[in-house]
Design a protein around this motif. Structure first.
Motif, PDB file in Angstrom:
ATOM      1  N   THR A  49      12.762  14.443  53.771  1.00 15.88           N
ATOM      2  CA  THR A  49      13.817  15.112  53.008  1.00 15.88           C
ATOM      3  C   THR A  49      14.987  15.368  53.959  1.00 15.88           C
ATOM      4  O   THR A  49      14.791  15.579  55.142  1.00 15.88           O
ATOM      5  N   GLY A  50      16.176  15.317  53.406  1.00 23.18           N
ATOM      6  CA  GLY A  50      17.349  15.456  54.262  1.00 23.18           C
ATOM      7  C   GLY A  50      17.606  14.220  55.095  1.00 23.18           C
ATOM      8  O   GLY A  50      18.620  14.119  55.779  1.00 23.18           O
ATOM      9  N   PHE A  51      16.660  13.280  55.047  1.00 21.56           N
ATOM     10  CA  PHE A  51      16.763  11.991  55.733  1.00 21.56           C
ATOM     11  C   PHE A  51      17.115  12.187  57.220  1.00 21.56           C
ATOM     12  O   PHE A  51      16.620  13.112  57.840  1.00 21.56           O
ATOM     13  N   CYS A  93      17.117  15.579  48.558  1.00 18.81           N
ATOM     14  CA  CYS A  93      16.698  14.192  48.352  1.00 18.81           C
ATOM     15  C   CYS A  93      17.861  13.354  47.823  1.00 18.81           C
ATOM     16  O   CYS A  93      17.669  12.226  47.350  1.00 18.81           O
ATOM     17  N   ASP A  94      19.069  13.903  47.917  1.00 16.09           N
ATOM     18  CA  ASP A  94      20.273  13.222  47.457  1.00 16.09           C
ATOM     19  C   ASP A  94      20.850  12.405  48.610  1.00 16.09           C
ATOM     20  O   ASP A  94      21.613  12.913  49.427  1.00 16.09           O
ATOM     21  N   ARG A  95      20.470  11.131  48.688  1.00 14.78           N
ATOM     22  CA  ARG A  95      20.877  10.295  49.821  1.00 14.78           C
ATOM     23  C   ARG A  95      22.394  10.128  49.911  1.00 14.78           C
ATOM     24  O   ARG A  95      22.974  10.147  51.005  1.00 14.78           O
ATOM     25  N   THR A  96      23.043   9.955  48.762  1.00 10.98           N
ATOM     26  CA  THR A  96      24.490   9.765  48.753  1.00 10.98           C
ATOM     27  C   THR A  96      25.197  10.977  49.349  1.00 10.98           C
ATOM     28  O   THR A  96      26.137  10.845  50.144  1.00 10.98           O
ATOM     29  N   ARG A  97      24.729  12.162  48.977  1.00  9.37           N
ATOM     30  CA  ARG A  97      25.326  13.389  49.506  1.00  9.37           C
ATOM     31  C   ARG A  97      25.097  13.505  51.016  1.00  9.37           C
ATOM     32  O   ARG A  97      26.001  13.900  51.754  1.00  9.37           O
ATOM     33  N   VAL A  98      23.910  13.150  51.456  1.00  9.53           N
ATOM     34  CA  VAL A  98      23.604  13.237  52.883  1.00  9.53           C
ATOM     35  C   VAL A  98      24.534  12.343  53.687  1.00  9.53           C
ATOM     36  O   VAL A  98      25.078  12.748  54.714  1.00  9.53           O
ATOM     37  N   VAL A  99      24.720  11.101  53.225  1.00 13.28           N
ATOM     38  CA  VAL A  99      25.602  10.168  53.932  1.00 13.28           C
ATOM     39  C   VAL A  99      27.029  10.702  53.976  1.00 13.28           C
ATOM     40  O   VAL A  99      27.693  10.669  55.022  1.00 13.28           O
ATOM     41  N   ALA A 100      27.501  11.200  52.846  1.00 15.27           N
ATOM     42  CA  ALA A 100      28.876  11.700  52.780  1.00 15.27           C
ATOM     43  C   ALA A 100      29.078  12.907  53.687  1.00 15.27           C
ATOM     44  O   ALA A 100      30.051  12.990  54.442  1.00 15.27           O
TER      45      ALA A 100
END
Length: 284
Positions: free
Chosen positions: A63-65, A161-168
């Motif tokens: 989570t949070g990648f 678990c929001d990958r797009t948000r993490v990248v941004a």
């Protein structure tokens, strides 16, 4: 000078292939303290492999990648007192093959560059310019100021678990945050804005980026076999091409052999150049 590193490992099957060993072995020779973080599952054999290079091995949920892994290690594993000892902090993940140039050479070259943080590839866009987050190095001015840790504390979510948000937030947000604070950045390779997945061959040849992104071999990004073979032919003989082929075969079903690559005839006029949009990068 004390240089620490945090390396994030993730594999859906929990397997650390040989390319990971090569990457960690080279990185470890240039790191005083290496923290290896496992996101998600890992086999017992792969855990033993990672332990050979890690001063500390930390396992967590995926989570949070990458960003969540870095945050957990920075605050929960390293701690305040240990962080104060670091003059440089390397954040690195397992999403690339290489390095095709020893990290020792890369660090020596970048030591002469006047920058507060740097990476291997800079992506210039009108609104979302940033350094590729697969390999970042942060220097003393940033680490001692608190601007780095404050950003992680306030903006990085370890349980999302929001990958797009993490990248941004992480990849683009941290870069923007540090630039607005007045810090200087640099990149090892020159910048012509080639997409590291879709035009990895041009990134290797023209930008001097010393790695190959794994996604360049992923069928989801594969624009041209011609481009892929061109990229693989540029991998220097000092790097065992089978490290790439073994992993690509397991992950993507890519069945090329070393002989296939050597004997493939690249058609120059059919190579596809794919760049990031909205760029104003000069071709000089």
């Amino acid at each position: 000078m004390v240089r620490a590193g945090i390396f994030v490992f993730y594999d859906k099957e929990g397997i650390a292939d040989r390319y990971v060993e090569y990457l960690l072995g080279d990185l470890k020779m240039n790191i005083d303290y290496l923290y290896v973080v496992v996101n998600g599952a890992i086999t017992e054999n792969s855990k033993k492999i990672l332990k050979k290079y890690a001063d500390c091995l930390y396992c967590r949920e995926n989570t949070g990648f990458d960003a969540g892994a870095y945050k957990d290690v920075i605050f929960d594993v390293v701690g305040i007192e240990k962080r104060k000892q670091f003059d440089e902090l390397v954040l690195c993940n397992d999403t690339f093959y290489g390095p095709f140039v020893p990290f020792q050479y890369i660090f020596e070259k970048m030591k002469r560059v006047n920058a507060d943080f740097w990476g291997l590839k800079y992506i210039q866009m009108s609104f979302f310019s940033h350094i590729g987050a697969f390999f970042w190095v942060f220097r003393s001015a940033i680490l001692k100021s608190g601007d780095f840790t404050n950003f992680f504390y306030k903006h990085i979510e370890s349980d999302t678990c929001d990958r797009t948000r993490v990248v941004a937030v992480f990849e683009m947000g941290l870069f923007k945050h540090l630039i607005e604070k007045g810090y200087k950045y640099a990149a090892y390779g020159c910048t012509k804005n080639y997409h590291p997945n879709k035009s990895a061959n041009f990134s290797l040849r023209e930008e001097n980026v010393p790695i190959l992104k794994k996604k360049a071999l992923d069928p989801k990004y594969l624009l041209s076999e011609n481009n892929v073979m061109d990229a693989l032919q540029q991998v220097p003989t000092s790097y065992d091409i089978n490290l790439i082929l073994e992993n690509a075969n397991r992950l993507y079903g890519m069945s090329y052999s070393e002989s296939d690559i050597k004997n493939y005839t690249v058609i120059e006029k059919e190579l596809i150049k794919c760049r990031f949009p909205m760029t104003k990068v000069s071709e000089k």
